[in-house]
Write an enzyme that holds these catalytic residues in place. Structure first.
Site, mmCIF file in Angstrom:
data_model
loop_
_atom_site.group_PDB
_atom_site.id
_atom_site.type_symbol
_atom_site.label_atom_id
_atom_site.label_comp_id
_atom_site.label_asym_id
_atom_site.label_seq_id
_atom_site.Cartn_x
_atom_site.Cartn_y
_atom_site.Cartn_z
ATOM 1 N N LYS A 103 1.107 -1.076 0.098
ATOM 2 C CA LYS A 103 0.049 0.024 -0.118
ATOM 3 C C LYS A 103 0.716 1.346 0.084
ATOM 4 O O LYS A 103 1.981 1.148 0.518
ATOM 5 C CB LYS A 103 -0.703 0.157 1.272
ATOM 6 C CG LYS A 103 -2.103 1.042 1.193
ATOM 7 C CD LYS A 103 -3.250 0.056 0.371
ATOM 8 C CE LYS A 103 -4.238 0.918 0.283
ATOM 9 N NZ LYS A 103 -5.728 0.067 -0.114
HETATM 10 N N1 GLU Z 1 -6.940 0.425 -3.689
HETATM 11 C C1 GLU Z 1 -7.819 -0.788 -3.868
HETATM 12 C C2 GLU Z 1 -7.884 -1.819 -2.520
HETATM 13 O O1 GLU Z 1 -7.763 -1.200 -1.599
HETATM 14 C C3 GLU Z 1 -7.447 -1.728 -5.140
HETATM 15 C C4 GLU Z 1 -5.968 -2.295 -4.869
HETATM 16 C C5 GLU Z 1 -5.301 -2.743 -6.180
HETATM 17 O O2 GLU Z 1 -6.166 -2.938 -7.221
HETATM 18 O O3 GLU Z 1 -4.307 -3.369 -6.513
HETATM 19 O O4 GLU Z 1 -8.358 -2.925 -2.718
#
Ligand code: GLU
Length: 448
Positions: free
Chosen positions: A84
């Site tokens: 993240k």
């Molecule tokens: N930001 C989204 C999540 O928290 C998508 C993450 C992604 O597609 O890698 O799941």
């Protein structure tokens, strides 16, 4: 579940968190920015997860969200570790060109440490970012001169369709929320919502009317006939007991900058009260910590579908259970985003759009079947389903079908876990059990 000595600690901690501070010359002076990219787990590579633009982000928050990504990917069985990122910025403070320069600088910093790379770490949109930022990142990554230039597009997902994205990615998390609720309602092992197993005229409250909340509200009302009775945002909520027209609310929000003042609804500046409106399903789709020990006992929903990451604080959960409210957990409900990201990543690496080879053949075959049926029965094929039946499957159809399948598979696994382990009483524990077992198995197999 007992994990071998030390493995729990290994899985619990984030592998690494990189803090980046960089300057960008804007408006005639230098501005400094702080961001993070945390990698929780690399038991499968690449690591995957969004990058958010939010002033209130911290390193701890990013680490917690990276851990959640590992669990999410493991639960829905997509081959990614968890990561993240965040940039401490309020996107509204900057114009588009400034945001582009900031995003490109941030990308350069990430690229230096392999924190953006098709095989190592693949960012995606999150709060405050979208396909525009992903397109800038992919372009900047290519300018860093990667050796795998042919696969460079797979360095981020959530790109616009014209820049290597996939149909249905923007709506994917909202669509996944809809499928998650369908899974629960179809499951006869549960009472549904107050004994009901379909969404028609069910009362739904949505907190957060950004990409996820808007799409979930749109699909649940337009496809399933549910009534979105309340939408809550940062500055207050709007309420209409007979249901809000989601598309008109969105238009109002885009033109006025707020959902408040929407005609045909009562507006209130008290956001917290919006969450407490009586309803069948509450969908928190904004930020973590929306439901805490302070307001949990005032929630009057029968089912909570966690569209945001971590919207229910740990201390609030037992209070909610005591009131007989079922919780469908974030790592399942909002997995639609990363599932469709997985399809996009595969599409970028295979360099061929989904369905390209079979579409016309399938169309021909379907057309033969209709002709044979018409000859055999002497009746015309029903007009209302003819076009859909004949169609060979667009990318969007295939994406939806794949998403539905993965969501159903994950739900079935949670259901099975609840049946096999009577000591597990709730969906979140079941989801953690599945995810942690899979991660542990991966670590055990590679011997660390
Ligand atoms: N930001 C989204 C999540 O928290 C998508 C993450 C992604 O597609 O890698 O799941």
């Amino acid at each position: 579940m007992i994990l071998p000595d030390g493995l729990a600690e290994r899985i619990k901690a984030c592998n690494s968190t990189y803090t980046v501070r960089f300057g960008v010359r804007l408006r005639g002076r230098m501005y400094s920015f702080t961001g993070w990219r945390s990698v929780h787990s690399e038991h499968v590579e690449p690591a995957k997860g969004g990058i958010r633009y939010d002033e209130s982000s911290t390193a701890e928050e990013v680490e917690a969200l990276a851990a959640l990504m590992s669990l999410k990917c493991a639960l829905v069985d997509v081959p990614f570790g968890g990561s993240k990122g965040a940039l401490c910025i309020n996107p509204k403070d900057w114009d588009v060109h400034e945001l582009e320069r900031i995003t490109r600088r941030f990308t350069q910093e990430l690229a230096k440490r392999n924190l953006i790379s098709p095989g190592r770490n693949v960012p995606a949109p999150d709060m405050g970012t979208g396909e525009r930022e992903m397109a800038w990142m992919a372009d900047e990554y290519k300018r860093t001169g990667p050796s795998d230039i042919v696969n460079a597009n797979a360095c981020v997902t959530g790109k616009p369709l014209s820049r290597g994205g996939i149909a249905g990615r923007t709506e994917a998390t909202g669509r996944g929320v809809q499928y998650a609720i369908h899974c629960f309602l179809r499951d006869r092992a549960h009472q549904g919502v107050a004994g009901r197993h379909d969404l028609k005229e069910m009362k739904i409250v949505i907190q957060g009317f950004g990409n996820v909340g808007y799409h979930a509200a749109k699909f649940l009302s337009e496809d399933d006939g549910a009534h979105i009775v309340c939408i809550a945002e940062r500055d207050g909520y709007i309420y209409n007991p007979t249901g809000l027209d989601v598309e008109s609310v969105k238009k109002h929000q885009l033109t006025t900058g707020s959902i408040l003042g929407f005609e045909g609804a009562v507006s209130s500046p008290n956001t917290a009260e919006g969450l407490e409106v009586e309803c069948d399903i509450l969908i928190p789709a904004a930020m973590e910590g929306a439901i805490t020990a302070e307001n949990a006992h005032r929630i009057r929903a029968r089912l909570i579908a966690e569209a945001a990451n971590g919207p229910i604080a740990a201390e609030a959960e037992p209070i909610i259970w005591r009131n007989g409210v079922v919780i469908l957990p974030d790592l399942f409900v909002n997995a639609g985003g990363v599932i469709v990201s997985y399809f996009e990543w595969v599409k970028n690496l295979t360099h061929i759009p989904f369905g390209l080879m079979e579409r016309r053949r399938r169309e021909r075959r379907n057309s033969q079947i209709t002709a044979v049926l018409e000859t055999m029965t002497g009746k015309d094929f029903p007009e209302d389903i003819r076009d859909e039946f004949l169609e060979g499957g667009s990318e969007l159809d295939l994406v939806r079908s794949g998403l539905d399948d993965v969501m159903r598979g994950a739900y079935e696994k949670m259901s099975q876990t609840l049946r096999d382990h009577p000591e597990i009483k709730d969906f979140r524990t079941a989801a953690y059990h599945i995810a942690l077992s899979r991660i542990a198995d991966a670590y055990k197999a590679i011997g660390i």
